[in-house]
Design a protein around this motif. Structure first.
Motif, PDB file in Angstrom:
ATOM      1  N   GLY A  60       5.298  -8.129   4.518  1.00 63.96           N
ATOM      2  CA  GLY A  60       4.618  -6.878   4.861  1.00 63.96           C
ATOM      3  C   GLY A  60       3.841  -6.294   3.695  1.00 63.96           C
ATOM      4  O   GLY A  60       3.981  -6.738   2.538  1.00 63.96           O
ATOM      5  N   GLY A  61       3.038  -5.278   3.990  1.00 59.35           N
ATOM      6  CA  GLY A  61       2.232  -4.650   2.955  1.00 59.35           C
ATOM      7  C   GLY A  61       3.089  -4.033   1.851  1.00 59.35           C
ATOM      8  O   GLY A  61       2.752  -4.107   0.665  1.00 59.35           O
ATOM      9  N   VAL A  74       3.033  -4.360  -2.341  1.00 63.85           N
ATOM     10  CA  VAL A  74       2.969  -3.221  -3.257  1.00 63.85           C
ATOM     11  C   VAL A  74       4.143  -3.263  -4.238  1.00 63.85           C
ATOM     12  O   VAL A  74       3.981  -3.056  -5.451  1.00 63.85           O
ATOM     13  CB  VAL A  74       2.952  -1.896  -2.462  1.00 63.85           C
ATOM     14  CG1 VAL A  74       3.135  -0.696  -3.379  1.00 63.85           C
ATOM     15  CG2 VAL A  74       1.650  -1.778  -1.672  1.00 63.85           C
ATOM     16  N   PHE A  78      -1.022   6.168   0.956  1.00 69.12           N
ATOM     17  CA  PHE A  78       0.041   5.549   1.750  1.00 69.12           C
ATOM     18  C   PHE A  78       0.184   4.113   1.269  1.00 69.12           C
ATOM     19  O   PHE A  78      -0.774   3.342   1.305  1.00 69.12           O
ATOM     20  CB  PHE A  78      -0.294   5.563   3.242  1.00 69.12           C
ATOM     21  CG  PHE A  78       0.844   5.055   4.095  1.00 69.12           C
ATOM     22  CD1 PHE A  78       1.776   5.929   4.641  1.00 69.12           C
ATOM     23  CD2 PHE A  78       1.008   3.694   4.322  1.00 69.12           C
ATOM     24  CE1 PHE A  78       2.841   5.464   5.409  1.00 69.12           C
ATOM     25  CE2 PHE A  78       2.074   3.222   5.085  1.00 69.12           C
ATOM     26  CZ  PHE A  78       2.991   4.111   5.633  1.00 69.12           C
ATOM     27  N   HIS A  79       1.389   3.754   0.813  1.00 68.54           N
ATOM     28  CA  HIS A  79       1.573   2.391   0.310  1.00 68.54           C
ATOM     29  C   HIS A  79       2.777   1.687   0.924  1.00 68.54           C
ATOM     30  O   HIS A  79       3.060   0.549   0.562  1.00 68.54           O
ATOM     31  CB  HIS A  79       1.690   2.406  -1.215  1.00 68.54           C
ATOM     32  CG  HIS A  79       0.451   2.917  -1.901  1.00 68.54           C
ATOM     33  ND1 HIS A  79      -0.723   2.205  -1.920  1.00 68.54           N
ATOM     34  CD2 HIS A  79       0.201   4.078  -2.560  1.00 68.54           C
ATOM     35  CE1 HIS A  79      -1.654   2.905  -2.587  1.00 68.54           C
ATOM     36  NE2 HIS A  79      -1.119   4.037  -2.969  1.00 68.54           N
ATOM     37  N   GLY A  80       3.514   2.354   1.820  1.00 72.78           N
ATOM     38  CA  GLY A  80       4.618   1.680   2.495  1.00 72.78           C
ATOM     39  C   GLY A  80       5.933   2.407   2.316  1.00 72.78           C
ATOM     40  O   GLY A  80       6.024   3.428   1.612  1.00 72.78           O
ATOM     41  N   GLU A 116      -6.140   3.323  -2.973  1.00 75.21           N
ATOM     42  CA  GLU A 116      -6.843   2.769  -1.803  1.00 75.21           C
ATOM     43  C   GLU A 116      -8.294   3.224  -1.909  1.00 75.21           C
ATOM     44  O   GLU A 116      -8.540   4.391  -2.222  1.00 75.21           O
ATOM     45  CB  GLU A 116      -6.270   3.330  -0.505  1.00 75.21           C
ATOM     46  CG  GLU A 116      -4.810   3.045  -0.254  1.00 75.21           C
ATOM     47  CD  GLU A 116      -4.212   4.132   0.656  1.00 75.21           C
ATOM     48  OE1 GLU A 116      -4.226   3.953   1.881  1.00 75.21           O
ATOM     49  OE2 GLU A 116      -3.734   5.149   0.127  1.00 75.21           O
ATOM     50  N   VAL A 130      -4.352  -3.395   1.620  1.00 73.59           N
ATOM     51  CA  VAL A 130      -3.546  -3.846   2.766  1.00 73.59           C
ATOM     52  C   VAL A 130      -4.236  -3.502   4.088  1.00 73.59           C
ATOM     53  O   VAL A 130      -4.298  -4.319   5.005  1.00 73.59           O
ATOM     54  CB  VAL A 130      -2.131  -3.228   2.688  1.00 73.59           C
ATOM     55  CG1 VAL A 130      -1.391  -3.324   4.012  1.00 73.59           C
ATOM     56  CG2 VAL A 130      -1.327  -3.916   1.592  1.00 73.59           C
ATOM     57  N   LYS A 165      -1.443  -7.255   6.462  1.00 70.51           N
ATOM     58  CA  LYS A 165      -2.023  -6.961   7.784  1.00 70.51           C
ATOM     59  C   LYS A 165      -2.874  -8.114   8.329  1.00 70.51           C
ATOM     60  O   LYS A 165      -2.339  -9.023   8.926  1.00 70.51           O
ATOM     61  CB  LYS A 165      -2.800  -5.650   7.736  1.00 70.51           C
ATOM     62  CG  LYS A 165      -1.876  -4.439   7.483  1.00 70.51           C
ATOM     63  CD  LYS A 165      -2.479  -3.143   7.945  1.00 70.51           C
ATOM     64  CE  LYS A 165      -1.699  -1.932   7.529  1.00 70.51           C
ATOM     65  NZ  LYS A 165      -0.822  -1.382   8.549  1.00 70.51           N
TER      66      LYS A 165
END
Ligand code: PLP
Length: 415
Positions: free
Chosen positions: A108-109, A113, A136-138, A202, A237, A264
């Motif tokens: 996953g993303g 990270v 937002f990074h997870g 991002e 991501v 993703k």
């Protein structure tokens, strides 16, 4: 849906906004079990840039499965991995004169990270990381420590430390990429922060409500990082894999990040796969120092390779994404203007756009009205105030037009 609502954890969320039981999917469409069609402007939150069950990718996957080829292999050598890395080097890295080692963290993303943050700290021997408001990074603890949302941070249950949020572009409202404040803090001998290992950013904040950083702001950040020996991590991501037009979202700004996170849509078919791209001299991991059972899922390598060889052998997808994005931007601007009395800000880049309302209530109503009309659009942003458009990049012009009309109808019905 009774068994699902009774048995699945209360943490489920998308199903609450879209109360239908989905069964089949093709291209830009999802179908519920009664056969009702929904035009998908959500695209698996960016995991389905090439649509549902893309026939070219499906053929590659079915052929691989039919041949009893290796599915699970941790980080052993496989033919599927070799072919993926060859295609990634030949079609993505080399044409852009980029040289990265590829780490496969978990699928996953957030895994990408975590690996990036750990490596940046290991390389520099420093602990602090600069993050940005609205980021937002997870959901894992490291990724959460650099994520903005107080709601999600609150779920950590422990203090989230060693990350310092700085204002994302446009927060201060200035016309220039102004990093003077951060610059002074870093230079301060009178109690500024410890020198950070990395800054993570991002280029377009997706979950943050389609906040688009200007190229000059991104270049200002890259320049500051370089002058202070801070590693630059771009979390691509959600905005990578062609979402903003070029394969990487940072290409337009001319950045060369030290570390890049991808997930993703890198597997192409919605299968889980993540990559942490590492500047070669930073690849100082000890063998097995960062591992995991599901790294490099072979079916995802197969569909990922087919994706690269189908969509990234020339610039046709990039051009069509930019053209569709311009059309969406024009339609959203016209829609926003046509509704006086309700302030609506259209924002976006490439084929990711939003209509930002003044509050989350209105945006939620628009999303619900769109669902009633057979269109899936989610809300994003700190208060859920942005109605977010993330259609597959492979959407046809007719489908794009249809979705924009359904959205306009939904907005008018609410405002
Ligand atoms: C920019 C960004 N980074 C990381 C993540 C986390 O990815 P995952 O949900 O696969 O862990 C997301 C998810 O939306 C994201 O948008």
């Amino acid at each position: 849906m009774g068994i699902i609502t009774a048995r699945e954890s209360a943490v489920r969320s998308y199903c609450r906004a879209w109360p239908a039981v989905f069964d089949r999917a093709a291209g830009s469409w999802l179908y519920d079990e009664a056969g009702r069609a929904y035009l998908d402007f959500f695209a698996g939150a960016g995991a389905l840039n090439y649509g549902h069950n893309n026939p070219v990718l499906k053929e590659a996957l079915l052929g691989y499965l039919a041949g009893d080829r290796v599915i699970h292999s941790l980080d052993m050598y496989t033919v599927a991995k070799r072919e993926f890395l060859a295609a990634f080097g030949e079609l993505i890295l080399q044409p852009r004169q980029l040289d990265y080692r590829v780490q496969f963290p978990g699928p996953g993303g957030a895994n990408a990270v975590e690996a990036a943050l750990k490596l940046a700290r290991k390389v520099t021997g420093r602990t602090e990381v600069i993050s940005f408001t609205g980021a937002f990074h997870g959901m894992t603890l490291g990724a959460l420590s650099v994520t903005g949302s107080p709601f999600h941070r609150g779920g950590a249950g422990v203090p989230l430390t060693h990350a310092t949020p700085m204002p994302f572009d446009h927060t201060l409202g200035g016309p220039a990429p102004d990093f003077r404040w951060l610059e002074r803090l870093l230079a301060s001998r009178g109690g500024g922060p410890d020198k950070p290992a990395a800054a993570i950013v991002e280029t377009v904040q997706g979950e943050g409500g389609i906040r688009v950083a200007r190229p000059e702001w991104l270049r200002g950040l890259a320049d500051l990082c370089q002058r202070h020996g801070i590693l630059l991590i771009v979390d691509d991501v959600q905005m990578g894999c062609g979402r903003t037009g070029p394969f990487f979202s940072f290409e337009a700004a001319g950045l060369r990040p030290d570390i890049v996170c991808l997930s993703k849509s890198i597997g192409g078919y919605g299968l889980p796969l993540a990559l942490t791209l590492i500047r070669p001299d930073l690849d100082i991991w000890e063998p097995g120092e960062h591992n995991g059972t599901f790294r490099g899922v072979n079916p995802a390598f197969v569909t990922g390779t087919a994706t690269l060889r189908t969509y990234w052998r020339d610039d046709a997808l990039q051009r069509s994404t930019l053209a569709k994005g311009q059309r969406a931007a024009a339609a959203l601007a016209a829609l926003a203007q046509s509704i006086p009395g309700t302030p609506i800000e259209p924002r976006g880049r490439g084929l990711v756009h939003c209509l930002a309302f003044e509050d989350g209530e209105l945006a939620g109503k628009v999303s619900a009205a769109a669902f009633e009309r057979g269109l899936l659009v989610e809300t994003a942003g700190p208060q859920g105030e942005a109605v977010k458009l993330l259609p597959p990049l492979t959407i046809t012009d007719a489908e794009l037009g249809q979705g924009l009309e359904l959205l306009a109808d939904a907005v008018r019905s609410v405002c």
